[in-house]
Design an enzyme around this catalytic site. Structure first.
Site, PDB file in Angstrom:
ATOM      1  N   HIS A 277       1.061  -1.125   0.033  1.00  0.00           N
ATOM      2  CA  HIS A 277      -0.081   0.277  -0.036  1.00  0.00           C
ATOM      3  C   HIS A 277       1.192   1.280  -0.027  1.00  0.00           C
ATOM      4  O   HIS A 277       0.510   2.703  -0.413  1.00  0.00           O
ATOM      5  CB  HIS A 277      -0.794   0.242   1.265  1.00  0.00           C
ATOM      6  CG  HIS A 277      -1.693   1.120   1.303  1.00  0.00           C
ATOM      7  ND1 HIS A 277      -3.377   1.216   0.531  1.00  0.00           N
ATOM      8  CD2 HIS A 277      -1.632   2.342   1.904  1.00  0.00           C
ATOM      9  CE1 HIS A 277      -3.760   2.186   0.965  1.00  0.00           C
ATOM     10  NE2 HIS A 277      -2.819   3.438   1.595  1.00  0.00           N
ATOM     11  N   GLU A 278       1.660   1.361   1.082  1.00  0.00           N
ATOM     12  CA  GLU A 278       3.080   2.147   1.026  1.00  0.00           C
ATOM     13  C   GLU A 278       3.660   2.986  -0.714  1.00  0.00           C
ATOM     14  O   GLU A 278       3.642   3.481  -0.859  1.00  0.00           O
ATOM     15  CB  GLU A 278       3.341   2.770   2.294  1.00  0.00           C
ATOM     16  CG  GLU A 278       2.672   2.197   3.749  1.00  0.00           C
ATOM     17  CD  GLU A 278       2.141   3.479   3.673  1.00  0.00           C
ATOM     18  OE1 GLU A 278       2.032   4.814   3.433  1.00  0.00           O
ATOM     19  OE2 GLU A 278       0.869   2.915   4.121  1.00  0.00           O
TER      20      GLU A 278
ATOM     21  N   HIS B 240       2.406   4.839  -2.737  1.00  0.00           N
ATOM     22  CA  HIS B 240       1.730   6.272  -2.543  1.00  0.00           C
ATOM     23  C   HIS B 240       3.695   6.029  -2.844  1.00  0.00           C
ATOM     24  O   HIS B 240       3.228   7.432  -4.239  1.00  0.00           O
ATOM     25  CB  HIS B 240       1.696   6.235  -1.274  1.00  0.00           C
ATOM     26  CG  HIS B 240       0.484   6.113  -0.529  1.00  0.00           C
ATOM     27  ND1 HIS B 240      -0.399   7.437  -0.967  1.00  0.00           N
ATOM     28  CD2 HIS B 240      -0.083   5.404   0.698  1.00  0.00           C
ATOM     29  CE1 HIS B 240      -1.590   6.669  -0.232  1.00  0.00           C
ATOM     30  NE2 HIS B 240      -1.214   5.631   0.532  1.00  0.00           N
TER      31      HIS B 240
END
Length: 156
Positions: free
Chosen positions: A67-68, A71
């Site tokens: 998920h990170e 980003h």
């Protein structure tokens, strides 16, 4: 797991799922409480909440890192890196990254807070509050009468 192992795991996940290098730092941040991790826009580093690894295991940690990294890679490519952006949602689907973390069991286990019950001495209106208030400072919102502490209800 130590920070250097987290760094190595993040680099491996970045190459395996994103086919791109992760050139910054991934560290555990013990101050994170209610989030699994965060991507820092200014430094491009990733911070991970170690409690998620300790309580929920490696699969949850890998999901948070993916998920990170979504980003991270989108931000560096000047694409939409925010949760609401189409680019972000598409990349998350491609790599199988979760939208949200699972809830920590220690977070669920917190006992509910007490409830404070106040009553206006003039009109009888009752007020319930999660926090205790200073009755010398606050008055009834309906008639401006003096408030009196009636009871402290403790949850089961």
């Amino acid at each position: 797991m130590e920070n250097h192992q987290l760094q190595q795991l993040t680099e491996e996940i970045s190459i395996k799922y994103f086919k791109r290098l992760f050139r910054h730092h991934a560290i555990f941040n013990p101050r994170l409480r209610s989030t699994g991790g965060r991507y820092l826009l200014s430094s491009h580093n990733i911070e991970i909440n170690k409690k998620y690894y300790d309580e929920l295991g490696m699969d949850e940690l890998v999901g948070i890192i993916k998920h990170e990294l979504c980003h991270y890679h989108l931000h560096l490519e000047n694409k939409g890196y925010k949760h609401r952006d189409h680019d972000f949602k598409e990349l998350m689907k491609q790599v199988g990254a979760p939208r949200f973390c699972n809830t920590l069991t220690s977070f669920k286990a917190r006992k509910p807070r007490a409830v404070w019950v106040y009553q206006c001495s003039s009109c009888g209106q009752q007020f319930t509050r999660k926090r205790r208030i200073n009755t010398a400072k606050y008055v009834c919102g309906r008639c401006k009468g003096k408030l009196v502490l009636l009871d402290r209800l403790t949850p089961n």
